[in-house]
Design a protein around this motif. Structure first.
Motif, PDB file in Angstrom:
ATOM      1  N   MET A 106      22.276  23.350  61.882  1.00  0.00           N
ATOM      2  CA  MET A 106      21.528  24.596  61.886  1.00  0.00           C
ATOM      3  C   MET A 106      21.593  25.266  63.265  1.00  0.00           C
ATOM      4  O   MET A 106      21.689  26.482  63.346  1.00  0.00           O
ATOM      5  N   VAL A 107      21.546  24.440  64.297  1.00  0.00           N
ATOM      6  CA  VAL A 107      21.618  24.970  65.658  1.00  0.00           C
ATOM      7  C   VAL A 107      22.955  25.682  65.870  1.00  0.00           C
ATOM      8  O   VAL A 107      23.008  26.761  66.468  1.00  0.00           O
ATOM      9  N   PHE A 108      24.034  25.092  65.339  1.00  0.00           N
ATOM     10  CA  PHE A 108      25.354  25.698  65.468  1.00  0.00           C
ATOM     11  C   PHE A 108      25.397  27.063  64.777  1.00  0.00           C
ATOM     12  O   PHE A 108      25.929  28.026  65.330  1.00  0.00           O
ATOM     13  N   LEU A 109      24.863  27.134  63.557  1.00  0.00           N
ATOM     14  CA  LEU A 109      24.864  28.402  62.811  1.00  0.00           C
ATOM     15  C   LEU A 109      24.069  29.479  63.546  1.00  0.00           C
ATOM     16  O   LEU A 109      24.491  30.635  63.610  1.00  0.00           O
ATOM     17  N   LYS A 110      22.943  29.092  64.110  1.00  0.00           N
ATOM     18  CA  LYS A 110      22.141  30.061  64.868  1.00  0.00           C
ATOM     19  C   LYS A 110      22.884  30.520  66.123  1.00  0.00           C
ATOM     20  O   LYS A 110      22.814  31.696  66.492  1.00  0.00           O
ATOM     21  N   ALA A 111      23.610  29.612  66.745  1.00  0.00           N
ATOM     22  CA  ALA A 111      24.405  29.978  67.932  1.00  0.00           C
ATOM     23  C   ALA A 111      25.515  30.951  67.557  1.00  0.00           C
ATOM     24  O   ALA A 111      25.791  31.905  68.297  1.00  0.00           O
ATOM     25  N   VAL A 112      26.153  30.720  66.406  1.00  0.00           N
ATOM     26  CA  VAL A 112      27.198  31.639  65.934  1.00  0.00           C
ATOM     27  C   VAL A 112      26.590  33.025  65.730  1.00  0.00           C
ATOM     28  O   VAL A 112      27.164  34.042  66.159  1.00  0.00           O
ATOM     29  N   CYS A 113      25.426  33.081  65.077  1.00  0.00           N
ATOM     30  CA  CYS A 113      24.748  34.371  64.857  1.00  0.00           C
ATOM     31  C   CYS A 113      24.430  35.066  66.177  1.00  0.00           C
ATOM     32  O   CYS A 113      24.647  36.271  66.313  1.00  0.00           O
ATOM     33  N   ARG A 114      23.920  34.302  67.134  1.00  0.00           N
ATOM     34  CA  ARG A 114      23.584  34.900  68.433  1.00  0.00           C
ATOM     35  C   ARG A 114      24.811  35.493  69.108  1.00  0.00           C
ATOM     36  O   ARG A 114      24.758  36.573  69.676  1.00  0.00           O
ATOM     37  N   ARG A 115      25.937  34.786  69.027  1.00  0.00           N
ATOM     38  CA  ARG A 115      27.162  35.292  69.677  1.00  0.00           C
ATOM     39  C   ARG A 115      27.682  36.551  68.995  1.00  0.00           C
ATOM     40  O   ARG A 115      28.088  37.503  69.661  1.00  0.00           O
TER      41      ARG A 115
ATOM     42  N   ILE B 234      28.908  38.285  58.404  1.00  0.00           N
ATOM     43  CA  ILE B 234      28.833  36.818  58.434  1.00  0.00           C
ATOM     44  C   ILE B 234      27.523  36.382  59.080  1.00  0.00           C
ATOM     45  O   ILE B 234      26.835  35.484  58.583  1.00  0.00           O
ATOM     46  N   SER B 235      27.158  37.036  60.171  1.00  0.00           N
ATOM     47  CA  SER B 235      25.885  36.727  60.829  1.00  0.00           C
ATOM     48  C   SER B 235      24.714  36.982  59.884  1.00  0.00           C
ATOM     49  O   SER B 235      23.804  36.158  59.774  1.00  0.00           O
ATOM     50  N   LEU B 236      24.735  38.119  59.191  1.00  0.00           N
ATOM     51  CA  LEU B 236      23.673  38.440  58.234  1.00  0.00           C
ATOM     52  C   LEU B 236      23.634  37.413  57.108  1.00  0.00           C
ATOM     53  O   LEU B 236      22.556  36.971  56.688  1.00  0.00           O
ATOM     54  N   GLY B 237      24.808  37.010  56.628  1.00  0.00           N
ATOM     55  CA  GLY B 237      24.868  35.999  55.577  1.00  0.00           C
ATOM     56  C   GLY B 237      24.293  34.665  56.029  1.00  0.00           C
ATOM     57  O   GLY B 237      23.551  34.012  55.289  1.00  0.00           O
ATOM     58  N   ILE B 238      24.626  34.261  57.246  1.00  0.00           N
ATOM     59  CA  ILE B 238      24.091  33.000  57.792  1.00  0.00           C
ATOM     60  C   ILE B 238      22.576  33.090  57.920  1.00  0.00           C
ATOM     61  O   ILE B 238      21.856  32.156  57.525  1.00  0.00           O
ATOM     62  N   LYS B 239      22.083  34.188  58.460  1.00  0.00           N
ATOM     63  CA  LYS B 239      20.632  34.355  58.603  1.00  0.00           C
ATOM     64  C   LYS B 239      19.948  34.350  57.248  1.00  0.00           C
ATOM     65  O   LYS B 239      18.864  33.762  57.094  1.00  0.00           O
ATOM     66  N   SER B 240      20.567  34.977  56.268  1.00  0.00           N
ATOM     67  CA  SER B 240      19.999  34.994  54.921  1.00  0.00           C
ATOM     68  C   SER B 240      19.979  33.586  54.342  1.00  0.00           C
ATOM     69  O   SER B 240      18.990  33.174  53.730  1.00  0.00           O
ATOM     70  N   PHE B 241      21.059  32.846  54.529  1.00  0.00           N
ATOM     71  CA  PHE B 241      21.126  31.464  54.055  1.00  0.00           C
ATOM     72  C   PHE B 241      20.044  30.611  54.712  1.00  0.00           C
ATOM     73  O   PHE B 241      19.368  29.823  54.044  1.00  0.00           O
TER      74      PHE B 241
ATOM     75  N   PRO C 139      15.299  32.029  60.727  1.00  0.00           N
ATOM     76  CA  PRO C 139      16.035  32.284  61.973  1.00  0.00           C
ATOM     77  C   PRO C 139      15.062  32.740  63.051  1.00  0.00           C
ATOM     78  O   PRO C 139      13.939  33.145  62.761  1.00  0.00           O
ATOM     79  N   ASP C 140      15.483  32.613  64.294  1.00  0.00           N
ATOM     80  CA  ASP C 140      14.641  33.096  65.398  1.00  0.00           C
ATOM     81  C   ASP C 140      14.283  34.547  65.168  1.00  0.00           C
ATOM     82  O   ASP C 140      15.064  35.309  64.610  1.00  0.00           O
ATOM     83  N   ASP C 141      13.090  34.962  65.604  1.00  0.00           N
ATOM     84  CA  ASP C 141      12.665  36.356  65.410  1.00  0.00           C
ATOM     85  C   ASP C 141      13.662  37.334  66.018  1.00  0.00           C
ATOM     86  O   ASP C 141      13.999  38.341  65.420  1.00  0.00           O
ATOM     87  N   ALA C 142      14.120  37.045  67.224  1.00  0.00           N
ATOM     88  CA  ALA C 142      15.082  37.951  67.875  1.00  0.00           C
ATOM     89  C   ALA C 142      16.388  37.994  67.091  1.00  0.00           C
ATOM     90  O   ALA C 142      17.010  39.028  66.975  1.00  0.00           O
ATOM     91  N   ASP C 143      16.805  36.841  66.528  1.00  0.00           N
ATOM     92  CA  ASP C 143      18.034  36.815  65.735  1.00  0.00           C
ATOM     93  C   ASP C 143      17.884  37.613  64.467  1.00  0.00           C
ATOM     94  O   ASP C 143      18.763  38.355  64.077  1.00  0.00           O
ATOM     95  N   ALA C 144      16.767  37.453  63.793  1.00  0.00           N
ATOM     96  CA  ALA C 144      16.556  38.138  62.516  1.00  0.00           C
ATOM     97  C   ALA C 144      16.506  39.648  62.695  1.00  0.00           C
ATOM     98  O   ALA C 144      16.916  40.400  61.832  1.00  0.00           O
ATOM     99  N   LYS C 145      15.983  40.102  63.832  1.00  0.00           N
ATOM    100  CA  LYS C 145      15.851  41.537  64.068  1.00  0.00           C
ATOM    101  C   LYS C 145      17.039  42.127  64.821  1.00  0.00           C
ATOM    102  O   LYS C 145      17.093  43.312  65.064  1.00  0.00           O
ATOM    103  N   GLY C 146      17.950  41.273  65.246  1.00  0.00           N
ATOM    104  CA  GLY C 146      19.116  41.762  65.974  1.00  0.00           C
ATOM    105  C   GLY C 146      18.773  42.274  67.358  1.00  0.00           C
ATOM    106  O   GLY C 146      19.355  43.208  67.859  1.00  0.00           O
ATOM    107  N   GLU C 147      17.835  41.604  68.018  1.00  0.00           N
ATOM    108  CA  GLU C 147      17.381  42.070  69.332  1.00  0.00           C
ATOM    109  C   GLU C 147      18.089  41.388  70.490  1.00  0.00           C
ATOM    110  O   GLU C 147      17.688  41.535  71.623  1.00  0.00           O
ATOM    111  N   ARG C 148      19.073  40.597  70.204  1.00  0.00           N
ATOM    112  CA  ARG C 148      19.800  39.926  71.307  1.00  0.00           C
ATOM    113  C   ARG C 148      21.002  40.706  71.689  1.00  0.00           C
ATOM    114  O   ARG C 148      21.580  41.434  71.030  1.00  0.00           O
TER     115      ARG C 148
END
Length: 179
Positions: free
Chosen positions: A1-10, A155-162, A170-179
């Motif tokens: 899960m940590v890896f998927l969140k890191a992919v989304c952040r990048r 892909i990021s949206l799909g991962i967050k949805s999954f 997902p982290d609040d900042a990740d879900a809102k796209g604030e990074r």
């Protein structure tokens, strides 16, 4: 899960930076359009280069800014039903949309634009109009590049949805796209 969140952040960081760069393009297009209007109405002068520059900048903004717009949830959609759904149901809608529409659509455009862009680069395509922009091939390269950015953001949206569907928010900042 940590890896998927890191992919989304990048991915989100990439589209955030591209979006910031594109925002400067909007500033430039305002200056170009303003100068074109002043030249046309105050001095009765018009240049093909300036008119084409407006079109090229608009195309650049929309193509390269689409991934950032998806990150910020700024795309137009019919929210009559979606907004009333629970976060889990919204995640299912997003995941299905990404898997069955966004990813295949982006892949289709990326694949079919390859020959188009290659042939434009091969001949260093420019404007067919006298006085036009000689670098049209650069703009055509933005077609697959822009859709690659949308694909990545999908892909990021799909991962967050999954992640939301399986119950691990997902982290609040990740879900809102604030990074």
């Amino acid at each position: 899960m940590v890896f998927l969140k890191a992919v989304c952040r990048r991915i989100d960081t990439l589209n955030t930076w591209v979006g910031r760069g594109v925002s400067w393009g909007t500033f430039i297009v305002v200056l170009v359009v303003f100068s074109d209007v002043v030249m046309r109405y105050a001095f009765n002068i018009s240049y093909v280069f300036v008119q084409e520059l407006e079109w090229h900048l608009f195309a650049f903004i929309f193509l390269m800014g689409a991934g950032s717009t998806l990150l910020k949830d700024g795309h137009v959609r019919v929210d009559i039903i979606y907004q009333r759904l629970s976060p889990g149901a919204q995640a299912w809608v997003n995941l299905i949309g990404v898997l069955f529409f966004l990813i295949p659509g982006c892949c289709l455009i990326i694949a079919t634009s390859g020959k188009f862009v290659y042939s434009a680069w091969r001949v260093m395509e420019g404007s067919p109009d006298p006085g036009g922009i000689p670098y049209r091939y650069l703009l055509k390269a933005c077609i697959p590049a822009g859709f690659i950015l949308v694909l990545l953001q999908g892909i990021s949206l799909g991962i967050k949805s999954f992640i939301t569907i399986i119950g691990n928010e997902p982290d609040d900042a990740d879900a809102k796209g604030e990074r």
